[in-house]
Design an enzyme around this catalytic site. Structure first.
Site, PDB file in Angstrom:
ATOM      1  CE1 TYR A  68      -3.090  -3.157   1.231  1.00 10.76           C
ATOM      2  CE2 TYR A  68      -4.144  -1.568  -0.237  1.00 10.76           C
ATOM      3  CZ  TYR A  68      -4.111  -2.824   0.346  1.00 10.76           C
ATOM      4  OH  TYR A  68      -5.096  -3.741   0.056  1.00 10.76           O
ATOM      5  NE  ARG A  97      -3.054  -0.157  -5.194  1.00 10.72           N
ATOM      6  CZ  ARG A  97      -4.274  -0.497  -4.757  1.00 10.72           C
ATOM      7  NH1 ARG A  97      -4.414  -1.383  -3.790  1.00 10.72           N
ATOM      8  NH2 ARG A  97      -5.333   0.096  -5.265  1.00 10.72           N
ATOM      9  CD  GLN A 154     -16.160  -1.070  -7.776  1.00 13.48           C
ATOM     10  OE1 GLN A 154     -16.058  -2.282  -7.554  1.00 13.48           O
ATOM     11  NE2 GLN A 154     -16.390  -0.597  -8.993  1.00 13.48           N
ATOM     12  CG  ASN A 155     -11.196   3.979  -8.545  1.00 12.81           C
ATOM     13  OD1 ASN A 155     -11.283   2.753  -8.744  1.00 12.81           O
ATOM     14  ND2 ASN A 155     -11.434   4.874  -9.489  1.00 12.81           N
ATOM     15  CG  ASP A 203      -7.653   7.141  -7.366  1.00 12.93           C
ATOM     16  OD1 ASP A 203      -7.693   6.207  -8.196  1.00 12.93           O
ATOM     17  OD2 ASP A 203      -8.510   8.050  -7.348  1.00 12.93           O
ATOM     18  CG  HIS A 246     -13.659  -1.161  -2.347  1.00 10.21           C
ATOM     19  ND1 HIS A 246     -13.505  -1.614  -3.627  1.00 10.21           N
ATOM     20  CD2 HIS A 246     -14.824  -1.682  -1.895  1.00 10.21           C
ATOM     21  CE1 HIS A 246     -14.541  -2.396  -3.934  1.00 10.21           C
ATOM     22  NE2 HIS A 246     -15.372  -2.451  -2.901  1.00 10.21           N
ATOM     23  CB  SER A 280     -14.287  -5.752 -14.174  1.00 12.98           C
ATOM     24  OG  SER A 280     -14.003  -5.886 -12.777  1.00 12.98           O
TER      25      SER A 280
HETATM   26  N1  APR Z   1     -11.454   3.924 -19.613  1.00 15.36           N
HETATM   27  C1  APR Z   1     -12.579   3.241 -19.258  1.00 15.36           C
HETATM   28  N2  APR Z   1     -12.560   1.981 -18.751  1.00 15.36           N
HETATM   29  C2  APR Z   1     -11.338   1.404 -18.618  1.00 15.36           C
HETATM   30  C3  APR Z   1     -10.129   2.042 -18.965  1.00 15.36           C
HETATM   31  C4  APR Z   1     -10.218   3.357 -19.483  1.00 15.36           C
HETATM   32  N3  APR Z   1      -9.122   4.056 -19.855  1.00 15.36           N
HETATM   33  N4  APR Z   1      -9.101   1.190 -18.703  1.00 15.36           N
HETATM   34  C5  APR Z   1      -9.650   0.067 -18.206  1.00 15.36           C
HETATM   35  N5  APR Z   1     -10.998   0.177 -18.162  1.00 15.36           N
HETATM   36  C6  APR Z   1     -11.986  -0.789 -17.653  1.00 15.36           C
HETATM   37  C7  APR Z   1     -11.672  -2.240 -17.906  1.00 15.36           C
HETATM   38  O1  APR Z   1     -12.186  -2.623 -19.179  1.00 15.36           O
HETATM   39  C8  APR Z   1     -12.425  -2.919 -16.757  1.00 15.36           C
HETATM   40  O2  APR Z   1     -13.802  -3.090 -17.093  1.00 15.36           O
HETATM   41  O3  APR Z   1     -11.981  -0.642 -16.251  1.00 15.36           O
HETATM   42  C9  APR Z   1     -12.335  -1.880 -15.632  1.00 15.36           C
HETATM   43  C10 APR Z   1     -11.300  -2.234 -14.596  1.00 15.36           C
HETATM   44  O4  APR Z   1     -11.759  -3.377 -13.911  1.00 15.36           O
HETATM   45  P1  APR Z   1     -10.946  -3.868 -12.621  1.00 15.36           P
HETATM   46  O5  APR Z   1      -9.490  -3.854 -12.916  1.00 15.36           O
HETATM   47  O6  APR Z   1     -11.600  -5.123 -12.157  1.00 15.36           O
HETATM   48  O7  APR Z   1     -11.174  -2.699 -11.539  1.00 15.36           O
HETATM   49  P2  APR Z   1     -12.435  -2.499 -10.614  1.00 15.36           P
HETATM   50  O8  APR Z   1     -13.703  -2.904 -11.319  1.00 15.36           O
HETATM   51  O9  APR Z   1     -12.368  -1.106 -10.097  1.00 15.36           O
HETATM   52  O10 APR Z   1     -12.162  -3.527  -9.392  1.00 15.36           O
HETATM   53  C11 APR Z   1     -13.095  -3.490  -8.325  1.00 15.36           C
HETATM   54  O11 APR Z   1     -11.706  -5.037  -7.095  1.00 15.36           O
HETATM   55  O12 APR Z   1      -9.694  -5.746  -6.298  1.00 15.36           O
HETATM   56  C12 APR Z   1     -10.812  -5.042  -5.987  1.00 15.36           C
HETATM   57  O13 APR Z   1     -10.868  -3.384  -4.350  1.00 15.36           O
HETATM   58  C13 APR Z   1     -10.478  -3.619  -5.670  1.00 15.36           C
HETATM   59  O14 APR Z   1     -11.864  -1.673  -5.994  1.00 15.36           O
HETATM   60  C14 APR Z   1     -11.324  -2.816  -6.649  1.00 15.36           C
HETATM   61  C15 APR Z   1     -12.390  -3.796  -7.034  1.00 15.36           C
END
Ligand code: APR
Length: 234
Positions: free
Chosen positions: A60, A63, A93-94, A96, A111, A179
């Site tokens: 952390y 990050r 969920q971010n 930052d 989160h 996602s």
């Molecule tokens: N613009 C729009 N969407 C984007 C971009 C972009 N430039 N780059 C990536 N993506 C999309 C991807 O296609 C994907 O659908 O962002 C999503 C990222 O998904 P994840 O990596 O799973 O991130 P997230 O959904 O925020 O994860 C949720 O999982 O591990 C835990 O606590 C963590 O908050 C996090 C949670």
């Protein structure tokens, strides 16, 4: 439970790591993402903390430094611009603070937040640390080790009921850069109302929640277009 009336002036945004990707912060599940490089069970669970707190702190600390060095992008700024004409609630969920630094006034972190540290004996003792590291031996006012103010897997999500209520009354909903792989956060899309305008912004073509139209593209490119339309700029 009776459904609250839809407020046409309220916009709720549910964001994930994808909105911060254009700012240079890694997502979790894209190729080369964080969970390709680290094991969740070694850095992001209470068991990992009990077993090797220094390793969790290092994960952390790295990050937190990256997030502090990153800048908000046009996607964060576009969402903030909506506040000119709408009541905007960002549910993210971010961990930052790019939404805040991009100008958003109301941000619910489901989160947790990298820029804060928390006591390990009294969860109400939370300290602003900006981009600074937390080390073994850093203690709260009651003398206990500080931990990241982050919701680990298996821990309770923060402010979820508040987030549900906001989603249920939104007249417009934007889901961006997520996602929808992690619950209960992902379940919030089911609280969006049938009569609300619902848009999903994502780089990939993937499954979309019922009733959402999809705008494919990068958040920093697509959100300004959507916001201009909603602010009547087009
Ligand atoms: N613009 C729009 N969407 C984007 C971009 C972009 N430039 N780059 C990536 N993506 C999309 C991807 O296609 C994907 O659908 O962002 C999503 C990222 O998904 P994840 O990596 O799973 O991130 P997230 O959904 O925020 O994860 C949720 O999982 O591990 C835990 O606590 C963590 O908050 C996090 C949670």
């Amino acid at each position: 439970m009776a459904k609250p009336p839809i407020n046409p002036q309220k916009i709720v945004v549910l964001s994930g790591a994808g909105i911060s990707a254009p700012s240079g912060l890694a997502t979790f599940r894209d190729g080369g993402g964080i969970w390709d490089r680290y094991k969740i069970e070694e850095v992001a669970t209470p068991e990992a903390w009990a077993k090797d707190p220094a390793r969790v702190l290092d994960f952390y600390n790295e990050r937190r430094a990256q997030a502090a060095a990153a800048l908000p992008n046009d996607g964060h700024r576009a969402i903030a611009e909506l506040e000119k004409r709408f009541e905007v609630v960002v549910i993210t969920q971010n961990v930052d603070d790019l939404h805040e630094r991009g100008g958003s006034g109301r941000v619910i972190h489901l989160h947790g937040e990298l820029r804060k540290a928390r006591s390990t004996v009294d969860p109400t003792l939370v300290y602003e640390i900006g981009g600074a590291p937390i080390q073994i031996g850093d203690r709260c006012a009651q003398g206990s080790q500080l931990r990241p103010h982050i919701v680990w897997f298996g821990e309770e999500v923060q402010r979820f009921e508040e987030a549900e209520e906001e989603m249920r009354s939104a007249g417009k909903v934007v889901v961006v850069g997520t996602s929808l792989a992690v619950f209960p956060a992902a379940g919030l899309v089911r609280r969006a109302r049938y009569g609300a305008e619902k848009v999903m912004v994502d780089l990939e073509i993937g499954p979309r929640p019922y009733g959402f139209t999809v705008m494919h593209g990068s958040a920093d490119k697509v959100l300004p277009t959507l916001v201009k339309r909603w602010l009547g700029g087009e």
